[in-house]
Design an enzyme around this catalytic site. Sequence first.
Site, short mmCIF file in Angstrom:
data_model
loop_
_atom_site.label_atom_id
_atom_site.label_comp_id
_atom_site.label_asym_id
_atom_site.label_seq_id
_atom_site.Cartn_x
_atom_site.Cartn_y
_atom_site.Cartn_z
CG HIS A 16 7.80 4.10 -1.46
ND1 HIS A 16 7.51 5.20 -0.67
CD2 HIS A 16 6.61 3.49 -1.72
CE1 HIS A 16 6.20 5.24 -0.46
NE2 HIS A 16 5.63 4.23 -1.08
CD GLU A 197 -0.71 0.33 2.04
OE1 GLU A 197 -0.25 1.33 2.62
OE2 GLU A 197 0.01 -0.60 1.61
CG ASP A 275 3.84 0.59 -2.60
OD1 ASP A 275 4.38 1.67 -2.30
OD2 ASP A 275 3.07 -0.03 -1.84
ZN LIG Z 1 3.69 3.42 -1.05
#
Ligand SMILES: [Zn+2]
Length: 315
Positions: A16, A197, A275
């Site tokens: 991200h 997740e 991430d």
């Molecule tokens: Zn993510």
Amino acid sequence: MYDWLNALPKAELHLHLEGSLEPELLFALAERNKIKLPWHDVEALRGAYAFNNLQEFLDLYYQGADVLRTEQDFYDLTWAYLQKCQAQNVVHTEPFFDPQTHTDRGIPFEVVLRGIKQALVDGEKQLGISHGLILSFLRHLSEEQAFDTLEQAMPFRDAFVAVGLDSSELGHPPSKFQRVFAKARSEGLLTVAHAGEEGPPEYIWQALDLLKVQRIDHGVRASEDERLMQRLIDEQIPLTVCPLSNIKLRVFDDMRRHNILAMLERGVKVTVNSDDPAYFGGYVNENFAALHEALGMSEAQARRLAQNSLEARLV
Ligand SMILES: [Zn+2]
């Protein structure tokens, strides 16, 4: 850092851009935009990076993103990330951006997109890093709002390759976004989604069957469902796994309990990604290093993980 890790050419498929905002740049942008921050200095901000779950992280993440205001800010953010890629031999990246994080606070869509895209184009020319940009919807918002975002994005259709789904997973199943993903596919866009997740394996099934995704982001809870594991193996559906993130957000208590290598050995197409590296303690190579240190990942395993990342590219 290990030379052999650096030497491996890798693709990053789960990143991200807003999560690559390092505290130093965050403070510099706040000063440039004359924004008062609730933290006294960089160290105080780093001290706030202790999370008990996904939501605690997201609260801080959205607060941090508030310093991004101008096209130049988005350019600088993306450029800083690309320089990390170059240093770590990441030769291809498929980053996410969350337009709603910015449009909801009055930043025009095109300001966000132009800054990011220009940096990615420059990165391709000057650093030799290829890319495919992914527009990600915030799943805690409504499907109606995702439709609005897709409509805003359509004049810039050629700037991105896929749509994704991120933010608070629990209580926001993929099924909530079935229609907007169908619309995106009808526009020729590919699809990915965060699933499994914090959410159950059922969310992974939904992402595959209802959203028709090419890849699952995270997906580590697939190991709780044997039938799903078999499907991931049979169809070679890639998982973009983020080990340091999983520890920071307590998806696993300890890196020694992480299931990525067990999945790799069973034939699941797992990949290693960072991430939100500014918040979770490292970029791609630090994630590989953590697997080496905690799980004894071998060089041969690292090579297969890197090869998986290159094969799991959307573009
Ligand atoms: Zn993510």
